[in-house]
Design a protein around this motif. Structure first.
Motif, PDB file in Angstrom:
ATOM      1  N   GLN A   1       3.499  -7.333 -10.987  1.00 16.72           N
ATOM      2  CA  GLN A   1       4.343  -6.332 -10.352  1.00 16.72           C
ATOM      3  C   GLN A   1       5.802  -6.741 -10.367  1.00 16.72           C
TER       4      GLN A   1
ATOM      5  N   TYR B   1       0.408  -2.850  -3.066  1.00 17.76           N
ATOM      6  CA  TYR B   1       1.109  -4.137  -3.149  1.00 17.76           C
ATOM      7  C   TYR B   1       1.111  -4.843  -1.793  1.00 17.76           C
TER       8      TYR B   1
ATOM      9  N   HIS C   1       8.639  -4.753  -3.079  1.00 18.86           N
ATOM     10  CA  HIS C   1       7.785  -4.172  -4.109  1.00 18.86           C
ATOM     11  C   HIS C   1       8.522  -3.997  -5.428  1.00 18.86           C
TER      12      HIS C   1
END
Length: 783
Positions: free
Chosen positions: A56, A70, A455
């Motif tokens: 990610q 996440y 994130h």
């Protein structure tokens, strides 16, 4: 009796039955292996989650995972590594090694070890199933309030963490009591504390830290779950609560946990380094003093994680000094290891290669830890990737590398085979290079301003550094895959050996490998070698049909009793399943079922006491007549009760601290109408004082105390409106439960154990009934 006949008879008594009988196993060798294997499975799951995080973050504005997913992934990664891998793995290693190192045949409470394992497995499974179902916790592995409250985290996610981790922590407390009593009382005859293997000292201190470190978090988890489930506002500032209370309770556990994880690894190093340096450990007594000092200092550092919360500067200065001071006992151990290597002739085999990895990585993490101990720097680096890098350098360097050294050192003991070493070097260097590639640059990412738990991001420089870290993460994963393959090859194709392939000369290598179910054919007494033990020249060499081991004086090691241990039984599994029923009932809001399962848990625990041996005096061998533990002055169960009381007293002190903290620091105190206990409080005080004066015969006074606290709870109003009545209700509940346990023990169980608990329960009830008056004074004084 010939050695072969003795072996067959002992194996018949101690072995675990095959098939379904394995579910009834209580032998420490079996339970220790189960802990370690299960922890490695959780480690693999946590590592997979780490790879998802690195994918990610490898690029800006990545769409690999949505923000909610996440959040669950990074929460579960931290939770698994801290709660389901690190601590359970060293618990398993300690359960496997301690009796063998100390000259005992098993731990003091084999059923407690088995119960702890099943609680660990079931509690961890709850968290993993929740992850697979998309209902995993998502507020971070530290679960800070108010983010984790019902207002901001609706649904079951946070409840999974609070109840699942509390379930797992039952296992940790069970292991703490087990290790403390076993180290102090189940040693070879004549093994005084100052002659005990250094690993025993490490685990003695660690078990003591666990005993007083876990209760604050258990209490905090119960209070937060009570707020989420029943609206009791302990952490809600709009109703007299304070979210900082959660941070205090969490880090009262959280920072000592770092040292709880490091010290067992340091114990491994203090055991391995002298063997491969061919020189005794330099500074044995200095290391013991450093271990004890580190244990005490670690509990004065919890505000180290709260510098940015607005705590007064004078308080910060004290905690900053303590945070830097803890580097001193750490340095004592490192310099002792270096001195041992310098004084000897080191053999750079595979375990020593991992010791080198520890030295490099952990010292780097320690240096960045000293930086973060300084308030001005910490305020700049707080909550950035610099802290993430520091944490991994300390924990991976301080735990994973030593545990890999331990795997290569003690797997021959477990399997009877030596390493083949075809992949060992490649696995080590791949892990070492990959780890530093992952986390070294993360220090710079943090100093450039990238906060953790994000994130996505926009900065192109962050992208370059994060891409390098992600590639390093995959290299590290390849290294661990090579390590796993190498260890499997060791177990399948390693070269067999007779005894002690490392020429260690320590007690755990004085037995056949793999070890028999009973460890020693005769319990060591004084200086005695392996062949002499097999020939029955120690104590308890003649089997009597019972699982027997030696109990000694905690200080001198003088033989005092023969401890008769329980045989394999399904009771630990059944008790753990009933305990799981309590937590699942709370998790799914089936509150009427929880008391039913709780009664089942109590009934099963009482069933554990049904097969107690009768008091007797037995022949221990060598002309020594000793009482069995039922007739001894200090049986292991009595010492265990004292440790359980210490853990419970820590939780109760945390509750008192929490109530006092709210009264002094939380907004909205004192409430407009102060909740009082009224006349039932005086009844509870009188009942507690009478019970305190009549320990062991306090059935009626404690029944009166239970009734008084029940009346207090019945009269209590406004528990959902303000934290003051909620805190007083928690105190009253605590007093009622402890008095009820005193009533139960008064009618069932050992009289000495019952008297110990009743004294403590009476003291708790008196404090719980009188503390509201002091709390009011604190609140009005602060106002």
């Amino acid at each position: 009796m010939t050695p072969i006949r003795r072996h067959k008879e002992l194996d018949r008594i101690w072995r675990t039955a095959p098939g379904w009988g394995r579910l009834a196993a209580v032998n420490h060798t079996v339970i220790g292996k189960r802990f370690m294997l299960t922890a490695l499975v959780f480690f693999a799951i946590g590592g997979l989650l780490a790879m998802l995080i690195r994918i990610q973050l490898a690029s800006r504005q990545s769409e690999f995972m949505e923000p909610g997913t996440y959040a669950q992934v990074f929460t579960m990664h931290g939770t698994i590594m801290m709660f389901l891998f690190a601590i359970p793995f060293f618990e398993g290693l300690a359960m496997y090694l301690l009796p063998k190192m100390l000259g005992a045949r098993d731990m003091a409470f084999p059923r407690l070890s088995a119960y702890g394992y099943w609680c660990y497995l079931l509690g961890g499974s709850i968290l993993i199933v929740a992850l697979l179902m998309g209902a995993a916790p998502d507020a971070g592995w530290f679960m800070y309030a108010p983010l984790s409250s019902a207002t901001y985290s609706p649904g079951i996610n946070a409840d999974v963490w609070l109840l699942g981790i509390t379930f797992v922590e039952i296992s940790a407390l069970s292991a703490a009591v087990e290790m403390l009593v076993s180290i102090l009382m189940l040693r070879a005859g004549g093994m005084s504390l100052d002659r005990m293997p250094i690993f025993g000292w490490y685990m003695l201190v660690v078990a003591g830290m666990m005993l007083v470190g876990f209760p604050p978090l258990i209490l905090g988890s119960l209070l937060l779950e009570a707020e989420r489930a029943f609206g009791l506002p302990f952490f809600d500032p709009t109703r007299g609560g304070d979210p900082l209370l959660w941070q205090h309770l969490f880090w009262l556990f959280g920072h000592p946990e770092v040292y709880i994880i490091f010290l067992p690894a340091a114990g491994v190093l203090s055991t391995i380094i002298p063997v491969f340096s061919r020189h005794r450990l330099v500074g044995y007594r200095a290391i013991v003093a450093a271990i004890v000092a580190m244990g005490f200092l670690s509990f004065g550092l919890w505000v180290h994680h709260m510098y940015a919360t607005g705590i007064p500067h004078l308080s910060l200065s004290f905690f900053s000094i303590a945070s830097a001071l803890v580097a001193v006992p750490t340095a004592v151990q490192i310099f002792s290891w270096l001195a041992t290597m310098a004084a000897g002739r080191p053999r750079f085999s595979i375990p020593m290669l991992h010791v080198f990895g520890f030295m490099f990585v952990f010292v780097c993490g320690g240096l960045s830890g000293v930086m973060l101990a300084m308030v001005p720097f910490d305020l700049q680096a707080h909550d950035t990737h610099f802290v993430v890098a520091h944490l991994h350098y300390v924990l991976v360097g301080g735990f994973v590398f030593p545990m890999m050294a331990a795997a290569y050192y003690w797997l021959p003991h477990m399997t009877g085979r030596q390493p083949v070493q075809q992949l060992s070097h490649a696995a080590f260097w791949t892990i070492f290079v990959g780890f530093n590639l992952t986390f070294l640059g993360m220090h710079l990412t943090g100093l450039l301003g990238m906060t953790r738990r994000v994130h996505s991001y926009d900065d192109p420089w962050w992208e370059v550094l994060n891409f390098i870290s992600s590639m390093g993460g995959f290299v590290t994963t390849i290294g661990f895959a090579l390590l796993a393959l190498d260890l499997v090859l060791l177990m399948l194709f390693g070269r067999p050996f007779r005894r002690d392939p490392w020429r260690a000369g320590t007690l755990e290598w004085a037995m056949p490998t793999p070890p028999p179910s009973y460890n020693f054919a005769s319990v060591p007494m004084g200086d005695i070698d392996g062949p002499s033990l097999a020939a029955g020249k120690g104590l308890l060499a003649t089997p009597r049909g019972e699982m027997e081991t030696l109990g000694v004086d905690p200080l001198s090691g003088r033989p005092e009793q023969i401890v008769i241990l329980p045989k394999p039984t399904f009771l630990p599994l059944l008790t753990a399943l009933a305990t799981g029923g309590v937590f699942l009932s709370l998790l799914f809001k089936a509150y009427l079922l929880a008391p039913v399962f709780a009664v089942a848990v109590v009934a099963l625990f009482l069933r554990w006491t049904a097969a107690m041996p009768a008091p007797a005096v037995l022949d221990a061998g060598q002309g020594l007549m000793l009482p069995n533990h039922r007739a001894a002055r200090m049986p292991p169960s009595l010492l265990a009760m004292r440790f359980i009381i210490a853990a419970d007293a820590t939780a109760f002190a945390s509750l008192v601290f929490g109530a006092g903290f709210l009264a002094i620091s939380a907004p909205g105190w004192p409430p407009a109408e102060w909740p009082g206990f009224g006349w039932p409080a005086w009844v509870a005080v009188v009942g507690g004082l009478v019970a305190l004066a009549l320990p062991g015969r306090a059935l009626v006074p404690q029944l009166v105390t239970v009734a008084a606290f029940t009346a207090i709870l019945w009269r209590m109003e406004g528990v959902q409106d303000h934290a003051a009545p909620a805190a007083l209700a928690a105190l009253a509940t605590w007093g009622a439960v402890h008095a009820a346990i005193g009533v139960l023990l008064a009618g069932w169980g050992d009289r000495r154990i019952s008297a110990q608990w009743q004294r403590y329960a009476a003291l708790v009830t008196v404090v719980a009934a009188t503390f509201p008056a002091l709390l009011r004074l604190l609140a009005e004084g602060a106002a």
